[in-house]
Write a protein that holds these residues in place. Structure first.
Motif, short mmCIF file in Angstrom:
data_model
loop_
_atom_site.label_atom_id
_atom_site.label_comp_id
_atom_site.label_asym_id
_atom_site.label_seq_id
_atom_site.Cartn_x
_atom_site.Cartn_y
_atom_site.Cartn_z
N ILE A 95 0.83 -1.20 0.00
CA ILE A 95 0.00 0.00 0.00
C ILE A 95 0.87 1.25 0.00
O ILE A 95 0.59 2.22 -0.70
CB ILE A 95 -0.96 0.00 1.20
N MET A 96 1.95 1.22 0.77
CA MET A 96 2.83 2.39 0.85
C MET A 96 3.64 2.59 -0.42
O MET A 96 3.87 3.73 -0.83
CB MET A 96 3.78 2.25 2.05
N LEU A 97 4.05 1.51 -1.06
CA LEU A 97 4.96 1.62 -2.20
C LEU A 97 4.28 1.73 -3.56
O LEU A 97 4.85 2.31 -4.48
CB LEU A 97 5.91 0.41 -2.21
N ASP A 98 3.09 1.16 -3.68
CA ASP A 98 2.43 1.12 -4.98
C ASP A 98 1.09 1.84 -4.92
O ASP A 98 0.17 1.39 -4.24
CB ASP A 98 2.22 -0.34 -5.40
N PRO A 99 0.94 2.96 -5.62
CA PRO A 99 -0.31 3.71 -5.56
C PRO A 99 -1.52 2.94 -6.07
O PRO A 99 -2.66 3.26 -5.73
CB PRO A 99 -0.05 4.94 -6.43
N ARG B 57 -3.80 1.73 -3.43
CA ARG B 57 -4.57 2.77 -2.72
C ARG B 57 -5.83 3.15 -3.49
O ARG B 57 -6.57 4.02 -3.06
CB ARG B 57 -3.68 3.98 -2.48
N THR B 58 -6.08 2.46 -4.61
CA THR B 58 -7.34 2.63 -5.33
C THR B 58 -8.32 1.58 -4.82
O THR B 58 -7.93 0.61 -4.16
CB THR B 58 -7.15 2.44 -6.85
N LEU B 59 -9.58 1.77 -5.12
CA LEU B 59 -10.60 0.82 -4.67
C LEU B 59 -10.33 -0.56 -5.26
O LEU B 59 -10.31 -1.56 -4.54
CB LEU B 59 -11.99 1.32 -5.06
N ARG B 60 -10.12 -0.63 -6.56
CA ARG B 60 -9.87 -1.92 -7.23
C ARG B 60 -8.57 -2.55 -6.70
O ARG B 60 -8.50 -3.74 -6.45
CB ARG B 60 -9.80 -1.72 -8.74
N GLY B 61 -7.55 -1.73 -6.53
CA GLY B 61 -6.27 -2.24 -6.04
C GLY B 61 -6.36 -2.78 -4.62
O GLY B 61 -5.78 -3.82 -4.31
N PHE B 62 -7.10 -2.09 -3.77
CA PHE B 62 -7.25 -2.55 -2.39
C PHE B 62 -8.02 -3.87 -2.34
O PHE B 62 -7.68 -4.78 -1.59
CB PHE B 62 -7.94 -1.48 -1.54
N SER C 97 -5.75 12.28 0.71
CA SER C 97 -5.77 12.56 -0.73
C SER C 97 -5.03 11.49 -1.54
O SER C 97 -5.16 11.45 -2.76
CB SER C 97 -5.18 13.93 -1.02
N ASN C 98 -4.27 10.63 -0.88
CA ASN C 98 -3.54 9.57 -1.58
C ASN C 98 -4.37 8.31 -1.77
O ASN C 98 -3.91 7.37 -2.41
CB ASN C 98 -2.26 9.21 -0.82
N PHE C 99 -5.57 8.27 -1.19
CA PHE C 99 -6.41 7.08 -1.27
C PHE C 99 -7.67 7.38 -2.08
O PHE C 99 -8.24 8.46 -1.97
CB PHE C 99 -6.81 6.60 0.13
N GLU C 100 -8.11 6.40 -2.85
CA GLU C 100 -9.32 6.53 -3.64
C GLU C 100 -10.56 6.19 -2.81
O GLU C 100 -11.67 6.54 -3.17
CB GLU C 100 -9.24 5.61 -4.85
N PHE C 101 -10.37 5.49 -1.70
CA PHE C 101 -11.49 5.08 -0.85
C PHE C 101 -11.41 5.79 0.50
O PHE C 101 -10.40 6.44 0.80
CB PHE C 101 -11.53 3.56 -0.67
N THR C 102 -12.46 5.68 1.29
CA THR C 102 -12.52 6.34 2.59
C THR C 102 -12.59 5.30 3.71
O THR C 102 -12.62 4.09 3.45
CB THR C 102 -13.76 7.25 2.69
N ASP C 103 -12.65 5.80 4.92
CA ASP C 103 -12.74 4.90 6.06
C ASP C 103 -14.06 4.12 6.10
O ASP C 103 -14.16 3.10 6.77
CB ASP C 103 -12.52 5.65 7.37
#
Length: 103
Positions: free
Chosen positions: A9-13, A16-21, A71-77
């Motif tokens: 999560i820290m190294l690859d943006p 940090r997207t919804l699909r990626g997470f 702002s670095n994440f596409e999703f929220t808590d």
């Protein structure tokens, strides 16, 4: 999978997207073989020493990063809260069993 997931999560943006997470959780936790059933205490055959909130700790660590760098994440808590709630609700097989073949 906790440390490797956080590092990704820290190294690859992408993670940090919804699909990626979603891909990360499926790949590192579900497919890798995390024992959701034992670690979360699902079922009546669970030994007390096997219950451990590892996945919840992972979700909390992601939440802390999300709060520091929103702002670095596409999703929220809200996604994290829903995901943790579903691990306890036993509605989906993804977070219910110990091995992929049981899911």
């Amino acid at each position: 999978p906790q440390i490797s997931s956080l590092a990704q999560i820290m190294l690859d943006p992408h993670y940090r997207t919804l699909r990626g997470f979603q891909t990360l959780v499926e790949k590192e936790w579900c497919s890798f073989g995390h024992k959701f059933g034992h670690r979360l205490g699902h079922g009546n055959l669970v030994q007390p020493g096997e219950v451990s909130p590892v996945f919840m700790q992972f979700a909390d660590a992601v939440y802390q990063m999300l709060r520091q760098f929103p702002s670095n994440f596409e999703f929220t808590d809200t996604l994290l809260e829903a995901m943790v709630a579903q691990t306890r609700a036993c509605r989906f097989g993804s977070f219910l069993f110990n091995r992929e073949c049981e899911r």
